[in-house]
Write a protein that holds these residues in place. Structure first.
Motif, mmCIF file in Angstrom:
data_model
loop_
_atom_site.group_PDB
_atom_site.id
_atom_site.type_symbol
_atom_site.label_atom_id
_atom_site.label_comp_id
_atom_site.label_asym_id
_atom_site.label_seq_id
_atom_site.Cartn_x
_atom_site.Cartn_y
_atom_site.Cartn_z
ATOM 1 N N ASN A 106 0.854 -1.192 0.000
ATOM 2 C CA ASN A 106 0.000 0.000 0.000
ATOM 3 C C ASN A 106 0.884 1.234 0.000
ATOM 4 O OD1 ASN A 106 -2.918 -1.108 0.770
ATOM 5 N ND2 ASN A 106 -1.387 -2.238 1.925
ATOM 6 N N GLY A 107 0.902 1.971 -1.078
ATOM 7 C CA GLY A 107 1.698 3.186 -1.172
ATOM 8 C C GLY A 107 0.794 4.394 -1.328
ATOM 9 N N GLY A 108 1.017 5.401 -0.531
ATOM 10 C CA GLY A 108 0.198 6.606 -0.619
ATOM 11 C C GLY A 108 0.957 7.818 -0.120
ATOM 12 N N GLY A 109 0.343 8.967 -0.287
ATOM 13 C CA GLY A 109 0.964 10.207 0.150
ATOM 14 C C GLY A 109 0.020 11.013 1.015
ATOM 15 N N TRP A 110 0.601 11.879 1.828
ATOM 16 C CA TRP A 110 -0.214 12.715 2.701
ATOM 17 C C TRP A 110 -1.094 13.672 1.891
ATOM 18 C CZ3 TRP A 110 -0.371 10.119 6.722
ATOM 19 C CH2 TRP A 110 0.748 9.577 7.332
ATOM 20 N N PHE A 111 -0.716 13.958 0.660
ATOM 21 C CA PHE A 111 -1.497 14.855 -0.198
ATOM 22 C C PHE A 111 -2.243 14.069 -1.282
ATOM 23 C CE2 PHE A 111 2.184 17.178 1.407
ATOM 24 C CZ PHE A 111 1.553 18.223 2.062
ATOM 25 N N ASP A 112 -2.381 12.785 -1.094
ATOM 26 C CA ASP A 112 -2.976 11.881 -2.077
ATOM 27 C C ASP A 112 -4.485 11.804 -1.861
ATOM 28 O OD1 ASP A 112 -3.698 9.760 -3.716
ATOM 29 O OD2 ASP A 112 -2.002 8.515 -3.125
#
Length: 198
Positions: free
Chosen positions: A84-90
Protein backbone atom coordinates in the motif's frame (compact mmCIF):
# COMPACT_ATOMS: atom_id res chain seq x y z
CA UNK A 1 -18.02 3.46 -1.82
CA UNK A 2 -18.75 5.53 -4.87
CA UNK A 3 -15.76 7.29 -6.32
CA UNK A 4 -15.37 11.04 -6.45
CA UNK A 5 -17.09 12.36 -9.55
CA UNK A 6 -14.53 15.15 -9.96
CA UNK A 7 -11.56 12.77 -9.60
CA UNK A 8 -13.03 10.30 -12.07
CA UNK A 9 -13.88 13.08 -14.53
CA UNK A 10 -10.20 14.11 -14.43
CA UNK A 11 -8.93 10.54 -14.59
CA UNK A 12 -11.27 9.10 -17.23
CA UNK A 13 -9.74 10.84 -20.28
CA UNK A 14 -6.33 9.51 -19.28
CA UNK A 15 -7.35 5.92 -18.78
CA UNK A 16 -9.67 3.99 -21.03
CA UNK A 17 -9.78 0.32 -20.01
CA UNK A 18 -6.16 -0.76 -19.51
CA UNK A 19 -4.56 1.89 -21.70
CA UNK A 20 -3.00 5.03 -20.25
CA UNK A 21 -3.30 7.87 -22.76
CA UNK A 22 -0.69 10.57 -23.22
CA UNK A 23 -2.38 13.94 -23.35
CA UNK A 24 -1.69 17.53 -22.44
CA UNK A 25 -4.02 18.10 -19.50
CA UNK A 26 -3.54 21.85 -19.71
CA UNK A 27 -5.36 21.87 -23.06
CA UNK A 28 -8.53 20.35 -21.60
CA UNK A 29 -11.17 22.86 -20.55
CA UNK A 30 -11.85 21.27 -17.18
CA UNK A 31 -14.44 23.86 -16.14
CA UNK A 32 -16.44 22.82 -19.22
CA UNK A 33 -15.99 19.12 -18.36
CA UNK A 34 -17.25 19.64 -14.79
CA UNK A 35 -20.33 21.57 -16.03
CA UNK A 36 -21.02 19.23 -18.98
CA UNK A 37 -24.47 17.69 -19.18
CA UNK A 38 -25.31 14.95 -19.26
CA UNK A 39 -22.61 14.12 -16.70
CA UNK A 40 -22.18 10.68 -18.23
CA UNK A 41 -20.60 12.34 -21.30
CA UNK A 42 -18.22 14.68 -19.40
CA UNK A 43 -15.02 12.94 -20.70
CA UNK A 44 -16.11 13.84 -24.24
CA UNK A 45 -14.90 17.41 -23.51
CA UNK A 46 -11.39 15.88 -23.54
CA UNK A 47 -12.19 13.90 -26.69
CA UNK A 48 -12.78 10.56 -24.97
CA UNK A 49 -15.69 8.14 -24.78
CA UNK A 50 -14.94 6.16 -21.63
CA UNK A 51 -17.31 3.27 -20.96
CA UNK A 52 -16.16 2.53 -17.40
CA UNK A 53 -16.85 6.17 -16.46
CA UNK A 54 -20.35 5.89 -17.95
CA UNK A 55 -20.94 2.77 -15.86
CA UNK A 56 -19.87 4.56 -12.64
CA UNK A 57 -22.19 7.48 -13.32
CA UNK A 58 -25.10 5.13 -14.01
CA UNK A 59 -24.91 4.02 -10.35
CA UNK A 60 -25.24 7.16 -8.20
CA UNK A 61 -26.15 5.22 -5.04
CA UNK A 62 -24.40 2.38 -3.21
CA UNK A 63 -26.24 -0.37 -5.06
CA UNK A 64 -25.15 -3.90 -5.99
CA UNK A 65 -22.73 -2.50 -8.58
CA UNK A 66 -20.67 -0.67 -5.92
CA UNK A 67 -20.98 -3.48 -3.39
CA UNK A 68 -19.50 -5.84 -5.95
CA UNK A 69 -16.49 -3.52 -6.37
CA UNK A 70 -16.00 -2.91 -2.64
CA UNK A 71 -13.13 -4.62 -0.86
CA UNK A 72 -14.80 -4.09 2.49
CA UNK A 73 -16.27 -7.59 2.75
CA UNK A 74 -13.41 -9.43 1.08
CA UNK A 75 -10.28 -8.78 3.15
CA UNK A 76 -10.62 -12.18 4.85
CA UNK A 77 -10.21 -13.89 1.47
CA UNK A 78 -6.97 -12.12 0.54
CA UNK A 79 -4.26 -14.75 0.64
CA UNK A 80 -1.50 -12.64 -0.89
CA UNK A 81 0.53 -9.69 0.41
CA UNK A 82 -0.28 -6.14 -0.71
CA UNK A 83 2.01 -3.11 -0.92
CA UNK A 84 0.00 0.00 0.00
CA UNK A 85 1.70 3.19 -1.17
CA UNK A 86 0.20 6.61 -0.62
CA UNK A 87 0.96 10.21 0.15
CA UNK A 88 -0.21 12.72 2.70
CA UNK A 89 -1.50 14.85 -0.20
CA UNK A 90 -2.98 11.88 -2.08
CA UNK A 91 -6.72 12.06 -2.74
CA UNK A 92 -6.80 8.25 -2.51
CA UNK A 93 -5.81 8.45 1.15
CA UNK A 94 -9.09 10.09 2.09
CA UNK A 95 -11.47 8.13 4.28
CA UNK A 96 -11.29 4.47 3.29
CA UNK A 97 -8.03 4.88 1.41
CA UNK A 98 -4.45 3.66 1.60
CA UNK A 99 -3.95 3.61 5.37
CA UNK A 100 -7.40 2.17 6.04
CA UNK A 101 -6.80 -0.64 3.51
CA UNK A 102 -3.46 -1.50 5.14
CA UNK A 103 -4.97 -1.62 8.63
CA UNK A 104 -7.86 -3.83 7.51
CA UNK A 105 -5.57 -6.14 5.56
CA UNK A 106 -3.33 -6.55 8.62
CA UNK A 107 -6.35 -7.27 10.81
CA UNK A 108 -8.39 -9.50 8.54
CA UNK A 109 -6.34 -11.27 5.85
CA UNK A 110 -4.77 -14.66 6.51
CA UNK A 111 -1.60 -14.84 8.62
CA UNK A 112 0.76 -15.75 5.77
CA UNK A 113 -0.35 -12.77 3.65
CA UNK A 114 -0.47 -10.49 6.69
CA UNK A 115 3.27 -10.78 7.23
CA UNK A 116 3.94 -9.37 3.75
CA UNK A 117 1.62 -6.36 3.77
CA UNK A 118 3.46 -3.05 3.57
CA UNK A 119 2.54 0.62 3.94
CA UNK A 120 4.59 3.58 2.79
CA UNK A 121 3.42 7.17 3.23
CA UNK A 122 5.23 10.41 2.50
CA UNK A 123 4.90 14.05 1.45
CA UNK A 124 3.78 13.47 -2.11
CA UNK A 125 0.44 13.55 -3.86
CA UNK A 126 0.64 9.97 -5.10
CA UNK A 127 3.55 7.52 -5.12
CA UNK A 128 6.11 8.38 -7.80
CA UNK A 129 4.94 11.99 -7.88
CA UNK A 130 6.75 15.02 -6.57
CA UNK A 131 5.70 16.83 -3.39
CA UNK A 132 3.06 19.44 -4.16
CA UNK A 133 3.77 23.12 -4.43
CA UNK A 134 6.97 24.90 -3.54
CA UNK A 135 7.56 23.25 -0.16
CA UNK A 136 10.98 21.68 0.38
CA UNK A 137 10.64 18.65 2.63
CA UNK A 138 14.40 18.06 2.74
CA UNK A 139 16.34 15.03 1.54
CA UNK A 140 14.91 12.32 3.82
CA UNK A 141 11.46 12.07 2.18
CA UNK A 142 13.05 11.72 -1.26
CA UNK A 143 13.04 7.95 -1.07
CA UNK A 144 13.84 5.72 -4.00
CA UNK A 145 10.27 4.39 -4.12
CA UNK A 146 10.92 2.39 -7.26
CA UNK A 147 13.71 0.41 -5.58
CA UNK A 148 11.58 -0.14 -2.47
CA UNK A 149 8.65 -1.44 -4.57
CA UNK A 150 10.87 -3.62 -6.76
CA UNK A 151 12.62 -5.18 -3.76
CA UNK A 152 9.21 -6.09 -2.29
CA UNK A 153 7.91 -7.41 -5.63
CA UNK A 154 11.06 -9.41 -6.27
CA UNK A 155 10.53 -11.21 -2.99
CA UNK A 156 6.74 -11.59 -2.78
CA UNK A 157 5.97 -12.07 -6.46
CA UNK A 158 9.12 -13.63 -7.90
CA UNK A 159 10.19 -15.48 -4.76
CA UNK A 160 13.70 -14.00 -4.60
CA UNK A 161 15.40 -14.31 -1.23
CA UNK A 162 16.50 -10.69 -0.82
CA UNK A 163 15.55 -10.03 2.81
CA UNK A 164 12.42 -7.99 2.00
CA UNK A 165 10.46 -10.14 4.44
CA UNK A 166 12.55 -8.53 7.22
CA UNK A 167 11.79 -4.93 6.17
CA UNK A 168 9.56 -2.95 8.51
CA UNK A 169 5.90 -3.26 7.52
CA UNK A 170 5.41 0.54 7.77
CA UNK A 171 7.62 3.36 6.47
CA UNK A 172 6.31 6.84 7.17
CA UNK A 173 7.92 10.14 6.20
CA UNK A 174 6.66 12.81 8.55
CA UNK A 175 6.00 16.38 7.55
CA UNK A 176 7.58 19.09 9.66
CA UNK A 177 10.20 16.75 11.00
CA UNK A 178 11.11 15.80 7.39
CA UNK A 179 12.33 12.37 8.40
CA UNK A 180 11.29 8.82 7.60
CA UNK A 181 10.58 6.23 10.26
CA UNK A 182 10.04 2.48 10.19
CA UNK A 183 7.30 0.92 12.33
CA UNK A 184 6.05 -2.57 13.03
CA UNK A 185 2.41 -1.60 12.46
CA UNK A 186 -0.06 1.26 12.06
CA UNK A 187 -0.79 3.36 13.98
CA UNK A 188 2.73 3.87 15.32
CA UNK A 189 3.26 3.50 19.07
CA UNK A 190 2.49 6.59 21.12
CA UNK A 191 0.06 8.10 18.62
CA UNK A 192 -2.71 10.14 20.17
CA UNK A 193 -5.66 11.21 18.07
CA UNK A 194 -6.99 14.74 18.30
CA UNK A 195 -10.13 16.26 16.83
CA UNK A 196 -9.80 19.64 15.19
CA UNK A 197 -12.86 21.77 14.64
CA UNK A 198 -12.07 23.89 11.63
Amino acid sequence: GAGSLARNTLYAPLRDCRVMHEMDLDLVLWADAFKHLPVVDAPSVAGRNVEWYRELVRHPTRDGFWQGLSWENSYERWDFPVFNGGGWFDSFNASGGTIDAFVKLRQRSNAQARAGHRLIMGPWAHPFSRPPGQVDFGPAPQLDLRSIYLRWMDHYIQGKQNGAENDAPVKVCTIGENRCHDYADWPPPGVSYQKFFL
